[in-house]
Design an enzyme around this catalytic site. Structure first.
Site, mmCIF file in Angstrom:
data_model
loop_
_atom_site.group_PDB
_atom_site.id
_atom_site.type_symbol
_atom_site.label_atom_id
_atom_site.label_comp_id
_atom_site.label_asym_id
_atom_site.label_seq_id
_atom_site.Cartn_x
_atom_site.Cartn_y
_atom_site.Cartn_z
ATOM 1 N N HIS A 261 55.489 29.479 25.010
ATOM 2 C CA HIS A 261 54.683 28.998 26.134
ATOM 3 C C HIS A 261 54.163 27.609 25.812
ATOM 4 O O HIS A 261 53.833 27.320 24.659
ATOM 5 C CB HIS A 261 53.498 29.955 26.377
ATOM 6 C CG HIS A 261 52.893 29.803 27.726
ATOM 7 N ND1 HIS A 261 51.960 28.839 28.010
ATOM 8 C CD2 HIS A 261 53.104 30.484 28.876
ATOM 9 C CE1 HIS A 261 51.621 28.940 29.288
ATOM 10 N NE2 HIS A 261 52.293 29.930 29.836
ATOM 11 N N ASP A 317 56.098 36.878 31.106
ATOM 12 C CA ASP A 317 57.357 37.345 31.681
ATOM 13 C C ASP A 317 58.110 38.320 30.788
ATOM 14 O O ASP A 317 59.040 38.985 31.244
ATOM 15 C CB ASP A 317 58.271 36.141 31.972
ATOM 16 C CG ASP A 317 57.692 35.286 33.077
ATOM 17 O OD1 ASP A 317 57.242 35.864 34.075
ATOM 18 O OD2 ASP A 317 57.678 34.056 32.938
HETATM 19 C C1 LIG Z 1 58.126 28.213 27.909
HETATM 20 C C2 LIG Z 1 58.839 27.072 27.224
HETATM 21 C C3 LIG Z 1 59.536 26.206 28.288
HETATM 22 C C4 LIG Z 1 57.816 26.260 26.451
HETATM 23 O O1 LIG Z 1 58.448 25.194 25.954
HETATM 24 P P1 LIG Z 1 57.788 24.090 25.005
HETATM 25 O O2 LIG Z 1 56.379 24.335 24.715
HETATM 26 O O3 LIG Z 1 58.146 22.817 25.628
HETATM 27 O O4 LIG Z 1 58.532 24.363 23.684
HETATM 28 P P2 LIG Z 1 59.817 23.574 23.233
HETATM 29 O O5 LIG Z 1 60.872 23.768 24.262
HETATM 30 O O6 LIG Z 1 59.381 22.187 22.909
HETATM 31 O O7 LIG Z 1 60.175 24.374 21.932
HETATM 32 C C5 LIG Z 1 59.672 24.130 20.666
HETATM 33 C C6 LIG Z 1 60.674 24.700 19.696
HETATM 34 O O8 LIG Z 1 60.680 26.135 19.811
HETATM 35 C C7 LIG Z 1 61.965 26.580 20.259
HETATM 36 N N1 LIG Z 1 61.768 27.559 21.325
HETATM 37 C C8 LIG Z 1 60.799 27.547 22.260
HETATM 38 N N2 LIG Z 1 60.905 28.593 23.060
HETATM 39 C C9 LIG Z 1 61.976 29.276 22.616
HETATM 40 C C10 LIG Z 1 62.584 30.446 23.056
HETATM 41 N N3 LIG Z 1 62.126 31.125 24.107
HETATM 42 N N4 LIG Z 1 63.664 30.870 22.384
HETATM 43 C C11 LIG Z 1 64.154 30.204 21.322
HETATM 44 N N5 LIG Z 1 63.595 29.075 20.847
HETATM 45 C C12 LIG Z 1 62.521 28.630 21.506
HETATM 46 C C13 LIG Z 1 62.650 25.342 20.853
HETATM 47 O O9 LIG Z 1 64.039 25.445 20.789
HETATM 48 C C14 LIG Z 1 62.107 24.243 19.989
HETATM 49 O O10 LIG Z 1 62.826 24.224 18.783
HETATM 50 P P3 LIG Z 1 63.176 22.826 18.059
HETATM 51 O O11 LIG Z 1 61.836 22.282 17.637
HETATM 52 O O12 LIG Z 1 64.050 23.232 16.949
HETATM 53 O O13 LIG Z 1 63.839 21.977 19.095
HETATM 54 C C15 LIG Z 1 59.896 27.608 26.237
HETATM 55 O O14 LIG Z 1 59.252 28.352 25.250
HETATM 56 C C16 LIG Z 1 60.966 28.435 26.937
HETATM 57 O O15 LIG Z 1 61.927 27.887 27.475
HETATM 58 N N6 LIG Z 1 60.813 29.800 26.938
HETATM 59 C C17 LIG Z 1 61.781 30.647 27.573
HETATM 60 C C18 LIG Z 1 61.612 30.660 29.087
HETATM 61 C C19 LIG Z 1 60.390 31.403 29.515
HETATM 62 O O16 LIG Z 1 60.097 32.478 29.050
HETATM 63 N N7 LIG Z 1 59.669 30.807 30.481
HETATM 64 C C20 LIG Z 1 58.476 31.376 31.039
HETATM 65 C C21 LIG Z 1 57.281 30.601 30.636
HETATM 66 S S1 LIG Z 1 55.795 31.375 31.195
#
Ligand SMILES: CC(C)(COP(=O)(O)OP(=O)(O)OC[C@H]1O[C@@H](n2cnc3c(N)ncnc32)[C@H](O)[C@@H]1OP(=O)(O)O)[C@@H](O)C(=O)NCCC(=O)NCCS
Length: 380
Positions: A261, A317
């Protein structure tokens, strides 16, 4: 603001002040108008939370019963809207249908104050009331069943299940559904809420704001993750397959749906509550398949991410799709249900925007070329 403060996606930019919702990402806490989501989930209802969001305080018994009565008597949808649902082109999505219905309702109801700076969100509770009916009716018509007239003696969540199934749910299922709506009613400045506020800031109608917000929610970067969690579980198939599936997914650098998140650095407090509901539903139905897969996935994913020094936790979720699934709700309705719940939060934000309005008008950084001379078409 100077061009040097450009932040892609407005990340880290504070775009407004708000008293509605506090997300404490460090401690995994969420508050609606100062009341913790744990207390609200335990003691309150979607209708009471809607009142809290719109009127800025918890209602007295009289206030709640007046409000509830008003909202419940507006649940029904006219035949014209039922026909609109029946006639909606099959390739159109339910989210787009919701946008159309909201626009249609505006024509029926608010033309007298359409151009006013006043907002009739509180008076026209029918948006919150009817959107659930539209979702349930869409599904029933799709299955070749007929429209179920909503009931006024059931909570918002229980009535949704009643309209969907054509049968009254038991008390526990009605309560779980209502709590799920309550948990999704508000969550600060997410993309759809920001959209609603931008539209409200032009003194457009609350119908236009809600319709725009639904459009923003439709995108899979916002709504839709719980539907994808369920698709993921269908792909995994069983608890025994989790470890291998996860290794392959992480090797391909796939994101695991329902994990991580932007704001919470702990388990999402809403995930704690939905997990409890999922466990209870699994016990009641003696069906632990989804629960067992999710718990296995949570444990193994956290182990893998901790090894990489990147602790990540379930968000709302992760468990909610499985809860809906055990309640018999098809996964295509999950994002529309998010809209059903979040309409309450969007309306609260529209009201707040109008209280102290300033038109949203950020700048963009021009990165195009230098001025050039116009060339007549025969000389190009
Ligand atoms: C929610 C979300 C967009 C948050 O993203 P964020 O804070 O921008 O985190 P980042 O995308 O910058 O991720 C940071 C690191 O953790 C990893 N990571 C984050 N969420 C991950 C996940 N669900 N699965 C695998 N790896 C994940 C990223 O690949 C990244 O790795 P890196 O540093 O090697 O590139 C992301 O966690 C995600 O896409 N989750 C899955 C979709 C989801 O459940 N969405 C509902 C949100 S309420």
């Amino acid at each position: 603001m100077s061009e040097s403060t450009y932040a892609k996606g407005l990340e880290g930019v504070v775009a407004a002040e708000s008293e509605i919702c506090r997300v404490d990402g460090e401690n995994g806490k969420l508050y609606y108008r100062g009341f913790s989501i744990d207390d609200l989930a335990e003691h309150s209802s979607f209708e009471e939370v809607t009142y809290l969001l719109l009127y800025e305080h918890l209602p007295t018994t009289k206030e709640l019963s007046d409000f509830t009565e008003k909202m419940r008597f507006q649940r029904g949808i006219p035949t014209t809207v039922q026909n609109m649902i029946a006639d909606f082109p099959p390739r159109g999505s339910l989210m787009e249908l919701l946008q159309s219905v909201i626009s249609y309702l505006s024509g029926n109801v608010i033309h007298t104050i359409k151009h006013s700076t006043d907002c009739n969100c509180r008076r026209t509770l029918h948006q919150v009331a009817q959107i659930a009916t539209v979702v349930a009716t869409y599904q029933r018509l799709k299955e070749g069943k007929s429209y179920v007239e909503p009931r006024t003696d059931l909570s918002h969540g229980a009535n949704f299940l009643y309209m969907l199934r054509g049968e009254e749910p038991d008390e526990y299922e009605g309560k779980v559904m209502d709590t799920c709506l309550l948990l999704h009613a508000e969550h600060g400045f997410c993309a759809s809420t920001f959209t609603a506020r931008v539209v409200a800031s032009t003194y457009s109608t609350c119908y236009c704001s809600i319709s725009a917000a639904i459009g923003a929610l439709y995108g899979f970067l916002h709504g839709g993750a719980n539907e994808r969690v369920l698709t993921m579980l269908e792909e995994i198939g069983s608890k025994e397959n989790v470890a291998q599936w996860l290794d392959e997914a992480l090797a391909k650098k796939s994101k695991i749906m329902g994990m991580g998140h932007r704001v919470y650095h702990t388990k999402d407090p809403r995930a704690v509550i939905t997990e409890r509901h999922l466990q209870e539903l699994a016990e009641r139905k003696d069906d632990f398949r989804l629960y067992d897969m999710l718990k296995e996935l949570e444990t193994r994913f956290r182990e893998r991410m901790e090894e990489k020094g990147k602790p990540l936790y379930p968000n709302v979720d992760f468990f909610s799709g499985a809860v809906y699934s055990l309640l018999g709700i098809p996964k295509e309705l999950f994002t529309p249900l998010f809209a059903v719940a979040r309409t309450a939060g969007w309306l609260a934000h529209i009201l707040e925007q109008r209280k102290d309005n300033r038109l949203f008008r950020p700048k963009c950084l021009y990165v195009g070329g230098e001025p050039v001379e116009y060339v007549p078409i025969d000389k190009r």
